[in-house]
Design a protein around this motif. Structure first.
Motif, PDB file in Angstrom:
ATOM      1  N   ARG A 272       0.823  -1.211   0.000  1.00 61.95           N
ATOM      2  CA  ARG A 272       0.000   0.000   0.000  1.00 61.95           C
ATOM      3  C   ARG A 272       0.860   1.267   0.000  1.00 61.95           C
ATOM      4  O   ARG A 272       0.818   2.075   0.928  1.00 61.95           O
ATOM      5  CB  ARG A 272      -0.986   0.015   1.169  1.00 61.95           C
TER       6      ARG A 272
ATOM      7  N   ASP B  59       2.233   5.042  -0.934  1.00 64.90           N
ATOM      8  CA  ASP B  59       1.574   6.320  -1.131  1.00 64.90           C
ATOM      9  C   ASP B  59       1.494   6.615  -2.626  1.00 64.90           C
ATOM     10  O   ASP B  59       2.149   5.966  -3.447  1.00 64.90           O
ATOM     11  CB  ASP B  59       2.351   7.428  -0.418  1.00 64.90           C
ATOM     12  N   LEU B  60       0.690   7.599  -2.993  1.00 67.61           N
ATOM     13  CA  LEU B  60       0.562   7.973  -4.392  1.00 67.61           C
ATOM     14  C   LEU B  60       1.875   8.550  -4.913  1.00 67.61           C
ATOM     15  O   LEU B  60       2.623   9.201  -4.183  1.00 67.61           O
ATOM     16  CB  LEU B  60      -0.556   9.005  -4.556  1.00 67.61           C
TER      17      LEU B  60
ATOM     18  N   LYS C  63      -0.751  12.097  -7.766  1.00 71.98           N
ATOM     19  CA  LYS C  63      -1.263  13.193  -6.946  1.00 71.98           C
ATOM     20  C   LYS C  63      -1.818  14.334  -7.793  1.00 71.98           C
ATOM     21  O   LYS C  63      -2.607  15.142  -7.292  1.00 71.98           O
ATOM     22  CB  LYS C  63      -0.163  13.708  -6.020  1.00 71.98           C
TER      23      LYS C  63
ATOM     24  N   TYR D 105      -8.350   9.761  -2.276  1.00 72.88           N
ATOM     25  CA  TYR D 105      -7.498   8.733  -1.678  1.00 72.88           C
ATOM     26  C   TYR D 105      -7.216   9.040  -0.212  1.00 72.88           C
ATOM     27  O   TYR D 105      -6.962   8.128   0.582  1.00 72.88           O
ATOM     28  CB  TYR D 105      -6.188   8.645  -2.462  1.00 72.88           C
ATOM     29  N   TYR D 106      -7.294  10.311   0.140  1.00 71.23           N
ATOM     30  CA  TYR D 106      -6.948  10.735   1.494  1.00 71.23           C
ATOM     31  C   TYR D 106      -8.179  11.005   2.357  1.00 71.23           C
ATOM     32  O   TYR D 106      -8.069  11.549   3.445  1.00 71.23           O
ATOM     33  CB  TYR D 106      -6.060  11.986   1.428  1.00 71.23           C
TER      34      TYR D 106
END
Length: 297
Positions: free
Chosen positions: A26, A28-29, A34, A42-43
């Motif tokens: 998993r 982060d982008l 982004k 996503y956040y």
């Protein structure tokens, strides 16, 4: 005219598959991700499921009241079936899952758009349920169909294969989901009408662990999401039959004699379903208001 997804957004299948072990962590982008207009989702703070609803997946339901896939047309009847939310091992070893949710702010048109829009790009699947959705890709041929403006949104996903990476509470898996039309799924199309049917998304899936070994257990599953209109909103009724596949248009149990689908796998998927569609209930109206009706953002 159809629009084309930029090459850097949608990798080839081999590139996607090679990256799934990393996806299982998993990450982060990326900076490129982004910049996508929907990356903000996503956040999001993810809504927790209703405790009473989630608790219905704590213990198995009565297998004597479970719906078998041969009786799937019972889902077209008005009213509720014996089990609308629950899970169990069927007497033949297969797995059964049912879940029902009501969406006050979602329409069938939103569902149809979502199932043609989100497969077009990996991030679109990840923003649906970030805690457990690792990614998705489709073939160039399938992408062309999903972008074909001459096909109604309701039909674009028919025959499309989603190559999905997700965790259904038993570790990250790579899952191929072959979506079907309701007719190919075996529904009685003479009864396929509102209000008992508003729309549908379903088919057959097969998953293997991202870290598959020779001892990994794999089995097919039949998936059904069927929606109908009620006074309270769009009603979503899910059914999974684990260990089943379609053969010559008919459901067939694909387990060796004496073998049962492990109960933790059935319960894990049942709990995942409650969580991802609790998120869906809140998330889809927002993103549809922003991007709905478009093939590509």
């Amino acid at each position: 005219m159809s629009q084309i997804i930029p090459e850097q957004v949608q990798p080839t299948y081999d590139e996607y598959l090679a990256a799934t072990k990393h996806r299982a962590l998993r990450p982060d982008l990326t900076e490129q991700e982004k910049q996508r207009p929907f990356a903000k989702y996503y956040y999001d703070v993810i809504t927790e499921p209703d405790p009473q609803h989630y608790a219905m997946m704590d213990k198995p339901c009565d297998p004597n009241k479970a719906l078998y896939p041969e009786k799937r047309n019972d889902l077209l009847n008005p009213g509720d079936l014996d089990i609308e939310t629950g899970w169990c091992n069927l007497k033949n070893g297969g797995g059964f899952i049912a879940n029902k949710m009501v969406y006050p702010d979602i329409t069938a048109d939103m569902i149809d758009w979502w199932f043609s829009w989100h497969p077009l790009e990996d991030l679109r699947y990840r923003i649906w349920y970030p805690p457990q959705h690792g990614g998705l890709t489709v073939s160039p041929e399938n992408r062309k169909r999903l972008l074909d403006d001459t096909i109604p949104y309701r039909e674009r996903n028919w025959g499309v294969v989603h190559h999905v990476t997700e965790d259904t509470n038993c570790g990250m898996e790579n899952i191929d989901i072959h979506f079907m039309s309701p007719q190919d799924f075996g529904f009685d199309m003479t009864r396929w009408k509102k209000p008992n049917v508003a729309t549908f998304a379903g088919g057959v899936g097969w998953g293997v662990a991202v870290d598959k070994t020779d001892d990994s257990i794999t089995a097919p599953a039949i998936m059904c999401h069927i929606f109908r209109e009620t006074n309270e909103g769009l009603e979503h009724r899910t059914r999974f039959w684990l260990g089943y596949r379609f053969v010559d248009g008919q459901p067939e149990l694909s387990l060796p004699p004496g073998v049962a689908v492990p109960a933790p796998a059935i319960q894990g998927l049942a709990r995942h379903n409650v969580c991802e569609f609790t998120r869906f209930r809140d998330f889809l109206p927002k993103i549809y208001a922003e991007l709905g009706g478009k093939s590509i953002a």
